[in-house]
Design an enzyme around this catalytic site. Structure first.
Site, PDB file in Angstrom:
ATOM      1  CG  HIS A   1      49.932  10.414  49.613  1.00  0.00           C
ATOM      2  ND1 HIS A   1      50.858  10.345  50.445  1.00  0.00           N
ATOM      3  CD2 HIS A   1      49.519  10.436  50.192  1.00  0.00           C
ATOM      4  CE1 HIS A   1      50.388   9.524  51.600  1.00  0.00           C
ATOM      5  NE2 HIS A   1      48.792  10.805  51.347  1.00  0.00           N
TER       6      HIS A   1
ATOM      7  CG  HIS B   1      66.934  -0.010  47.635  1.00  0.00           C
ATOM      8  ND1 HIS B   1      66.462   0.714  46.393  1.00  0.00           N
ATOM      9  CD2 HIS B   1      67.339  -0.891  48.011  1.00  0.00           C
ATOM     10  CE1 HIS B   1      66.628  -0.040  45.877  1.00  0.00           C
ATOM     11  NE2 HIS B   1      67.300  -1.628  46.305  1.00  0.00           N
TER      12      HIS B   1
ATOM     13  CB  ALA C   1      62.928   0.564  46.906  1.00  0.00           C
ATOM     14  N   GLY C   2      64.230   4.205  48.406  1.00  0.00           N
ATOM     15  CA  GLY C   2      64.302   5.220  49.044  1.00  0.00           C
ATOM     16  C   GLY C   2      64.416   4.287  50.488  1.00  0.00           C
TER      17      GLY C   2
END
Lengths: 296, 296
Positions: A80, A166, A169-170
């Protein structure tokens, strides 16, 4: 006041981590965890929670705390598409709350996530004022791997937080939207071309109703076809209008509607609107529904 | 568990007495007073309350205590037929409770009223096993003034309590029934004969549906006619079937249905059944309604 919130987290293979997230949500007063499920091939989990604004805000922040500590997008693989550890957080107005209040909540939570965890936040759907950044797919295109480059280009400064991803954590996409209704209509034929033509006639992308996504598919085991839909705003594109249009288009091919089905949850108001339409009820008010009155 | 209870009290002219009864109900935990109203010409008040079995039981007993102290049928006058100070008490299953449980509650409350206040109690509707004593009208015929004589005749021994009326409070009728739906269909004509013929076709008493009471009336100010109905069991005689039958019968006279209206409250399940019928929804479950899920 009742707000639904459906955060999607980029972790679907380690049940102990997902269960820990669920426990963190359950520990928050003023919110209920209605459901959660993980898809290992997607490597993603979806939580469904509901409560008042304070409750869902605190639950989402607790979830961010866990996910930021436990999920590292640099090593995450899954089918996904995803941009962040907490990938997407929609707030959905259910009862006694306006869309405007859900938008305000999305902005408050977005600002808090950015300042507390140093995660860039993009607002989406009703919370976004920027047409290029309304659709989740547009914001997520390029995924985590392309995020640093995308954020450096014009037009992709986040709504809140740092102007670079981040490290682990993107980024997160936070917003407000109407409840989705997953609605299918089965046709008494095995002709896939008919289902595909009808889907094309009713969906927004090919000229149909504004809040309909649709495709025609074959139900192999039953030897019939289905118009499979997502209704993204049942107030503006109501179920009954879509049903009547599909029925009329099917007649054109000499095909009858066999049945329809609602997959998962549907807001009471969406069913009531159908009853009002077909029974030609004038002047009906939501507080005439006994259950609404009892709980007001 | 949610039980509705709609006690009718023979006092509608002294607001201070009626307000005292309302306060007595509000003081009981586990029950909410949703509404109450008085009709001075009927000299009668109707209270609508809802709660769990214990809550509604305690509220009804508190109401009996007040009414027995304050209302004297020997001097009571009013247009509405009545048998007792607390005239009739129906318990109505709404959610998470069966009709059998409401019948058991009616019997428990009936026994308690009889023993605590020495008031004879007749069970009615679903709580009555005696066909001659199911209808409120049959039990109430002769009213308070004829009650002593009626109770002395065969077949009128009460279900609970003394075999003669309480001197001032008469007797009470307690039972369980389905929610009533007050439902009207307006026809695009001024022909009263059409409305009357359709009412006769659909009502139980003249050969129609089992749980329909209906009459044809004229709406003078609008120059149209109306089929005015009470649907007494929406599960067994659903709204949509009545609507479709009225529409079809009207066609016979070249008359169209203008609109319909629901007066007062309607259970959510009654509207959902109409949506399921017209949208041909297969396999629908009540817990797919978002609000039901959120509150389960």
């Amino acid at each position: 006041m009742l707000i639904e919130c459906v955060p999607n987290v980029s972790e679907g293979r380690r049940p102990e981590i997902v269960n820990g997230m669920a426990s963190a949500i359950r520990a928050i007063p003023g919110v209920r965890l209605l459901d959660f499920s993980s898809d290992p091939s997607h490597n993603r989990s979806v939580f469904t929670l509901a409560g008042d604004a304070d409750g869902v805000e605190r639950a989402v922040l607790a979830l961010f705390e866990r996910a930021t500590a436990e999920v590292d997008l640099r090593t995450h693989k899954g089918e996904h598409p995803r941009l962040g550890a907490v990938d997407v957080v929609p707030f959905v107005p259910i009862e006694g709350v306006t869309m405007a209040e859900c938008v305000a909540l999305a902005k408050r939570v977005g600002a808090e996530v950015a300042s507390r965890f140093q995660i860039p936040v993009y607002l989406y759907e009703d919370a976004s004022a920027n047409p290029a950044r309304k659709n989740l797919e547009d914001i997520r295109r390029g995924e985590f791997e392309g995020l640093a480059a995308k954020m450096a280009t014009a037009g992709w400064t986040p709504d809140f937080g740092p102007s670079a991803p981040h490290p682990s954590a993107g980024a997160s996409v936070i917003g407000a939207r109407m409840p989705l209704i997953a609605y299918n209509i089965n046709l008494a034929t095995d002709r896939l071309d008919v289902a595909k033509k009808i889907a094309a006639a009713i969906r927004h992308s090919t000229g149909g109703y504004r809040f309909v996504k649709a495709m025609g598919i074959k139900l192999e085991d039953r030897g019939i076809v289905q118009v499979s839909m997502n209704l993204t705003n049942f107030e503006k594109t109501p179920i009954f209008r879509v049903f009547e249009t599909v029925k009329r288009e099917a007649e054109r091919y000499g095909v009858a509607v066999l049945e329809s089905e609602i997959v998962g949850l549907v807001p009471s108001a969406a069913l009531n609107a159908a009853a009002e339409f077909y029974l030609q009820i004038e002047g009906f008010k939501a507080d005439q529904v006994l259950e609404n009155k009892l709980r007001s």
